[in-house]
Design an enzyme around this catalytic site. Structure first.
Site, mmCIF file in Angstrom:
data_model
loop_
_atom_site.group_PDB
_atom_site.id
_atom_site.type_symbol
_atom_site.label_atom_id
_atom_site.label_comp_id
_atom_site.label_asym_id
_atom_site.label_seq_id
_atom_site.Cartn_x
_atom_site.Cartn_y
_atom_site.Cartn_z
ATOM 1 N N ARG A 69 -30.990 54.726 0.901
ATOM 2 C CA ARG A 69 -32.094 54.040 1.579
ATOM 3 C C ARG A 69 -31.594 53.493 2.912
ATOM 4 N NH1 ARG A 69 -33.871 49.356 -0.768
ATOM 5 N NH2 ARG A 69 -35.922 49.443 0.194
ATOM 6 N N LYS B 35 -26.273 53.630 1.160
ATOM 7 C CA LYS B 35 -24.935 54.223 1.126
ATOM 8 C C LYS B 35 -24.086 53.852 2.338
ATOM 9 C CE LYS B 35 -25.708 58.424 -1.624
ATOM 10 N NZ LYS B 35 -25.688 59.906 -1.569
ATOM 11 N N GLY C 83 -22.120 54.339 9.077
ATOM 12 C CA GLY C 83 -21.222 54.151 10.219
ATOM 13 C C GLY C 83 -20.313 55.332 10.502
ATOM 14 N N GLU C 84 -19.766 55.959 9.453
ATOM 15 C CA GLU C 84 -18.768 57.013 9.649
ATOM 16 C C GLU C 84 -19.397 58.403 9.776
ATOM 17 O OE1 GLU C 84 -15.720 55.756 9.761
ATOM 18 O OE2 GLU C 84 -15.954 53.870 8.701
#
Length: 768
Positions: free
Chosen positions: A647, A721, A724-725
């Site tokens: 989400r 979840k 950023g990466e």
């Protein structure tokens, strides 16, 4: 919980922002402070009687200091003191004292500890003066005599010295295997066997690393540091210098980009503390742009990938091995090859990972550590296999789609990668792609389309969160989290506002102070799931407490209500079956004779449930390039990135994170290259003029799409979840694959510079 920390400007949403819910696009609550200059960064906090330190760096890669001549420097105008290993304050001797919360196995580097030199650029002295300019001038006058020793910094020349990592870093999973990959590879009709190389990359965030140590009359140190964890830095300082944690407070309310460079304390922090302790006054140490190249970096990496398939494109074998550099002091490790045991269905997989010890500073995490290199090699190899099969690259990936991680044998908690492929391909127009390279030309440029898959772990850590409702109806939520530009202030305030049914402007989220409740280091795309889950937990406890207070009031309409029977709406408690029965929360506190109500929550991963699943974020990246073959120039003109990340809490900041990752992926693919003169073991292009990064002219159309997911295994409270990466993973591979489609030339190293397009990559075959 303490009151709002007066020295920190805690941003809140402007009046009129109103109610929010997960998935909305909400502007950053700290945006106005940043664009108006009200946000103060590590080197901008004032202090009385402040002095300034500038580090002097070594010019050799290995050896020891014979003599330091300070005569000219000490007589320079404004110089107060010069610290070296000979006159520094007392420091602890054991390795354990220097191990921060993210340290790998080995013996951490200790600035100014002894006469030993471990890498070129190592700090050997700190000049402290009344101004930065005076300190920098005097630093140039320090003369150091060395005894040099033979050094090694060339990875490709030292692959034969590779070894299995020794003590494992926390969170590092050694690569596994399944089946008989070597035999299956030999027996398969279609094979790919290729080497891939990625050079050193350096962190270059807008804000350079800095520490301002403010010492009060009682000797307490308040440290403003560029870090991804105030508590990690407090831990480090307290242990290194033997200080009580009550004597040290670390703050990082604003961080101007970090991307992993702030996970570990960098050397300006202990240098500034040394000077403050020695001189008993406030000290600021700011690294210059050149010195930003004198600590950790993304490690140089060599990889070999072998893929085998039947003639229909079904994978028969995956063999992936990697060798990375580390320092002689520590075994820095990354999860480079493990993704090849997770991403595609295959019964025969063999993975290997080794290190080579060099005379360099230990590498450090950089956005999507391990995946940025490992997935790149795998995804370029998949493109090579698709061409060998004369098969569409997307069709090959769909044919080998994994519903179960092949090595672990576990199902995915959620996996909407197939939907990412569909969304991305549809928006990009992938069905119009001709199969053969060199099929499309516009003017002087060849046009190519490439794609790649991205994957990253879904992480949840441990955090404590406090939620406090005050008499005026305002909610203050606190945790020692960090906002490195990712939008933590905004997202946490949104989560709390939605949980409590409050307008966003009535919620304040406090972060960036080591005295606040426990938070993990801000890394690995884990802050939303970890701290955000804690925010939900603290708010849920607060709602139960408020309901109990309401039930205790005389003639209360909520006397027999349960939590599921009430809503919290616009600062009031409301009976769901009878919305006319409302109780303003401020009135509830007044009637209960309380000026505030506080609840705390400990957020922990649901490990027993999570261990049954493989938990990951996925993406599909589609890329268009235009190549001037005569000049070797490449332009990335269009990127579509479709992401499945659970989400999405804030659609605006999440899309910003992914698009920022795409920008960096383009920079990784085409621009960022560190040159080492191995005769001296020294990085040579330590500036923005020669270490190229993507700029506005290099970036064109980027579109970010999100596939719907709701992952309650990773995040029971939010279904999120983390994003950023994942934005950077697969981008460089998509660019490389698009270049092949445009030109027919396969490049297997990054960056993909013009000379490689014109002359090829003759150095890679010799590396074996």
């Amino acid at each position: 919980m303490t009151d709002l920390i007066p020295e920190l400007r805690t941003p809140t949403a402007p009046e009129g922002t109103g109610r929010v819910r997960a998935g909305m696009a909400v502007a950053r609550v700290d945006g106005r402070d940043k664009v108006t200059g009200a946000a103060r960064y590590a080197a901008e906090h004032p202090a009385p009687d402040l002095c300034y330190g500038v580090a002097v760096n070594s010019t050799i890669a290995r050896g020891r200091i014979l003599r330091i001549d300070l005569v000219d420097a000490l007589t320079a105008h404004g110089v107060i003191a010069i610290l070296t290993h000979e006159n520094r304050p007392k420091m602890r001797g054991a390795d354990l004292a220097y191990k921060d919360m993210t340290a790998p196995g080995g013996s951490p580097f200790r600035p100014l500890y002894s006469d030993r030199i471990f890498y070129s650029g190592q700090p050997v002295a700190l000049v402290v003066a009344s101004s930065f300019e005076a300190a920098r001038h005097a630093a140039a006058l320090v003369r150091v005599t060395y005894e040099t020793e033979e050094h090694q910094t060339d990875l490709l020349a030292s692959l034969g010295q590779a070894y299995e990592p020794r003590p494992m870093k926390a969170g590092f999973t050694p690569p596994g295997s399944t089946g008989d990959a070597a035999q299956a590879f030999e027996a398969a009709p279609v094979k790919i066997d290729a080497e891939y190389y990625a050079g050193v990359e350096h962190h270059n965030p807008m804000e350079m690393h800095a520490s301002t140590v403010v010492r009060d009359e009682g000797g307490h140190l308040t440290i403003y540091d560029k870090t991804q964890s105030s508590q990690n830095c407090r831990w480090y300082v307290s242990h290194v210098f033997g200080l009580s944690k009550n004597k040290v407070t670390v703050r990082n309310p604003y961080v101007g980009g970090a991307f992993g460079s702030g996970l570990r304390p960098q050397y300006q922090l202990p240098l500034a503390v040394m000077a403050a302790l020695k001189l008993k006054r406030s000290v600021r140490v700011v690294l210059t742009r050149q010195q930003m190249f004198s600590f950790g970096h993304r490690p140089e990496t060599w990889q070999r990938v072998r893929l085998a398939a039947d003639r229909d494109g079904r994978l028969q074998a995956i063999l992936h091995e990697a060798i990375q550099e580390t320092s002689r002091l520590e075994d820095y490790v990354e999860v480079v090859v493990n993704w090849s045991g997770q991403l595609y269905a295959c019964e025969n997989i063999a993975l290997g990972y080794k290190l080579v010890a060099h005379d360099r500073h230990s590498p450090i995490d950089m956005r999507a550590p391990g995946a940025a290199h490992g997935v790149h090699a795998l995804e370029v190899a998949m493109d090579e296999l698709a061409w060998a099969l004369k098969m569409d690259p997307l069709a090959l990936r769909l044919k080998n789609y994994a519903d179960v991680a092949p090595i672990e044998g576990k199902p995915f908690s959620t996996k909407a990668l197939r939907e990412c492929y569909r969304l991305g391909a549809e928006r990009f127009g992938w069905e119009k792609r001709p199969l053969a390279p060199r099929s499309t030309r516009e003017g002087d440029e060849l046009v190519g389309w490439g794609m790649a898959t991205g994957v990253w772990d879904s992480l949840v850590m441990v955090a404590r969160v406090s939620a406090e409702l005050r008499a005026d109806g305002r909610l203050v939520v606190s945790s020692a989290a960090s906002d490195i530009g990712t939008g933590t202030y905004t997202v946490m305030a949104m989560i709390a506002a939605e949980a409590m049914g409050l307008p966003l402007e009535r919620v304040t989220f406090q972060l960036g102070d080591s005295t606040l409740p426990l938070a993990p280091v801000e890394g690995g795309s884990s802050h939303v799931t970890t701290v955000g889950g804690g925010v939900v937990g603290a708010c849920d406890k607060l709602k139960r407490r408020l309901l109990r207070l309401a039930q205790a009031l005389p003639d209360s309409p909520f006397a027999r209500a349960r939590l599921r029977d009430v809503d919290f709406d616009d600062g009031a408690m409301v009976l769901r079956k009878d919305p006319a029965r409302r109780l303003d929360l401020a009135e509830l506190l007044a009637a209960s004779k309380l000026d505030r109500v506080e609840e705390k929550y400990l957020m922990t991963p649901q490990m027993l449930k999570q261990r049954k699943y493989t938990r990951a974020v996925h993406s599909a990246v589609f890329c268009e390039v235009r190549v001037n073959e005569a000049l070797g120039m490449v332009r990335v003109t269009r990127v579509v990135s479709a992401v499945a990340a659970g989400r999405i809490i804030n659609a605006k900041t999440a899309a910003s994170q992914v698009s920022g990752g795409v920008v960096w992926g383009i920079s990784q693919a085409l621009h960022e290259e560190t040159h080492t003169d191995h005769r001296f073991g020294r990085f040579m292009n330590h500036n923005y003029a020669e270490y190229h990064v993507a700029v506005n002219a290099d970036i064109h159309d980027i579109e970010v799409l999100f596939a719907e997911e709701d992952d309650r295994v990773v995040s029971k409270q939010l279904g999120a979840k983390g994003v950023g990466e994942i934005g950077i993973v697969g981008v460089a591979a998509a660019v490389s694959n698009a270049i092949f489609h445009a030109t027919g030339k396969r490049l297997r190293s990054t960056p993909l510079t013009p000379d490689k397009l014109l002359l090829g990559e003759p150095f890679l075959p010799a590396a074996r």
